[in-house]
Design a protein around this motif. Structure first.
Motif, mmCIF file in Angstrom:
data_model
loop_
_atom_site.group_PDB
_atom_site.id
_atom_site.type_symbol
_atom_site.label_atom_id
_atom_site.label_comp_id
_atom_site.label_asym_id
_atom_site.label_seq_id
_atom_site.Cartn_x
_atom_site.Cartn_y
_atom_site.Cartn_z
ATOM 1 N N PRO A 199 66.534 -18.680 28.326
ATOM 2 C CA PRO A 199 66.393 -19.646 29.413
ATOM 3 C C PRO A 199 67.383 -20.798 29.399
ATOM 4 O O PRO A 199 67.331 -21.679 28.548
ATOM 5 C CB PRO A 199 64.949 -20.141 29.260
ATOM 6 N N TRP A 242 68.275 -15.875 31.829
ATOM 7 C CA TRP A 242 67.832 -15.582 30.479
ATOM 8 C C TRP A 242 69.056 -15.519 29.548
ATOM 9 O O TRP A 242 70.089 -14.979 29.943
ATOM 10 C CB TRP A 242 67.095 -14.232 30.467
ATOM 11 N N SER A 276 67.629 -27.639 30.199
ATOM 12 C CA SER A 276 66.701 -28.185 31.185
ATOM 13 C C SER A 276 67.433 -29.187 32.055
ATOM 14 O O SER A 276 67.960 -30.178 31.548
ATOM 15 C CB SER A 276 65.510 -28.872 30.496
ATOM 16 N N ASP A 331 54.598 -18.137 36.370
ATOM 17 C CA ASP A 331 53.955 -19.340 35.844
ATOM 18 C C ASP A 331 54.904 -20.201 35.024
ATOM 19 O O ASP A 331 54.502 -21.239 34.490
ATOM 20 C CB ASP A 331 52.716 -18.985 35.028
ATOM 21 N N ASP A 332 56.181 -19.816 34.948
ATOM 22 C CA ASP A 332 57.165 -20.569 34.172
ATOM 23 C C ASP A 332 58.119 -21.407 35.020
ATOM 24 O O ASP A 332 58.883 -22.208 34.476
ATOM 25 C CB ASP A 332 58.006 -19.619 33.305
ATOM 26 N N TYR A 333 58.107 -21.215 36.349
ATOM 27 C CA TYR A 333 59.069 -21.961 37.173
ATOM 28 C C TYR A 333 58.523 -22.135 38.581
ATOM 29 O O TYR A 333 57.665 -21.396 39.045
ATOM 30 C CB TYR A 333 60.435 -21.267 37.191
ATOM 31 N N LYS A 379 53.205 -22.792 40.618
ATOM 32 C CA LYS A 379 53.430 -21.869 39.509
ATOM 33 C C LYS A 379 52.675 -20.559 39.727
ATOM 34 O O LYS A 379 52.322 -19.871 38.771
ATOM 35 C CB LYS A 379 53.008 -22.523 38.192
ATOM 36 N N CYS A 424 57.204 -13.836 35.464
ATOM 37 C CA CYS A 424 57.432 -15.187 34.928
ATOM 38 C C CYS A 424 57.083 -16.285 35.942
ATOM 39 O O CYS A 424 57.564 -17.420 35.814
ATOM 40 C CB CYS A 424 58.877 -15.361 34.461
#
Length: 325
Positions: free
Chosen positions: A168, A166, A198, A95-97, A70, A93
């Protein structure tokens, strides 16, 4: 046929990250260190002095990468421990994926790095040995997608990106390696792909991708949420096009997938669980292997050989599945 499991425990002092290579596991963060399934350990005592948490190994084992899943940093290493170059990705972003990086074997036999070194939405294929960008082109105009979880097909001719757009929504475009080398603009399209809040995906074989869709309860983090259950979808892959074959409702979320055959698979949420796909039910769970909040790199799956390895305290637990009548 019902799969029977065989458990092997390898005593270790410590392991930070695992990736399968041959009949053993590599931890690139420790030097690298090789843990053989025969109990042997080979290490090179090199410290990279950074918070890397994941190891990725090339098909031949000549190259490996260590990365912060991340974060924005990675290293390309030539075995056994020669640092070739530092790698980066966009901060946006991050740290999000999961850091988008994997290795490919090109049609001419060279090994290449697939990653997004400049922009989150621009894939590049890069010669491992020379660093040459094989997909560089001034004509490229990538569509907006955060590429992630790059996964080559078993035969090495295609790959998918389990990324997101986006606002998401996870998506799953498939790309041809040969076409990308012929015309790099092939990598700029998101194609027509399934979307979900997800998803997790794996290649079942060269023509089939399994996709696990998270339940509303998992997405919203509330077990009492009433909404869509977890589901598994099977897709046929022809070229880079996906066609939905079947959908199965699941009684629990698998989070990650290890297909064993057409009817059984292992999921990895809270603890490893054996699912029977026709009913969607969990028929075995192994609570002696708690996953908790699984750290990046501590679980390694070997889909072709139907096995997984998990770091547990001072041992590596290897579980292999064999079919019975």
């Amino acid at each position: 046929m019902f799969p029977r499991r065989r458990v092997q425990r390898l005593p270790i002092n410590y392991a930070a990250s695992l990736a399968w290579f041959g009949e053993g596991l590599l931890d690139g963060l420790l030097g690298p260190t090789y843990f053989g399934l025969d109990g042997s350990i080979s290490d090179h005592h090199i410290s990279f002095a950074y918070r890397f948490d994941t190891t990725v190994v090339s098909p031949s084992g000549q190259y490996l990468a260590v990365l912060e899943s991340k974060g924005t940093k990675a290293l390309l290493i030539e075995a056994p421990g020669k640092l070739l170059r530092e790698l980066n990705r966009s901060y946006f972003c991050a740290d999000d994926y999961t850091y988008p990086l994997t290795f490919l074997t090109l049609p001419d036999g060279r090994e290449a790095l697939l990653h997004c070194p400049d922009e989150y939405n621009r894939l590049e294929i890069e010669d491992c040995a020379t660093g040459e960008r094989l997909t560089a082109s001034s004509l490229r105009e990538p569509e907006d997608i955060f590429h992630s979880r790059l996964t080559p097909s078993p035969d090495g001719t295609r790959f998918f990106s389990a990324g997101w757009v986006w606002h998401p929504v996870d998506v799953l475009p498939v790309y041809s390696i040969a076409e990308a080398l012929r015309d790099p603009r092939h990598l700029d399209s998101r194609h027509s792909v399934p979307g979900h809040d997800s998803l997790t995906a794996v290649w079942k074989d060269n023509e089939t991708i399994w996709v696990a869709l998270a339940s509303d309860a998992l997405i919203w983090g509330k077990k009492d949420t009433v909404g869509e259950p977890a589901r598994l979808e099977k897709y046929n892959v022809e070229g880079t096009a996906l066609t939905l074959l079947e959908t199965f409702a699941l009684e629990e979320d698998p989070v990650q997938l290890l297909p064993l055959n057409d009817e059984y698979f292992v999921g990895f949420h809270e603890c490893p669980k054996l699912f029977y796909l026709p009913s969607g039910k969990v028929i075995e769970r192994w609570e002696e292997l708690p996953l908790g909040k699984l750290d990046a790199g501590k679980l390694a799956m070997d889909i072709p050989n139907r096995r997984f390895a998990l770091v547990q305290d001072r041992e590596i637990v290897v579980v292999t599945f064999e079919e019975t009548d």
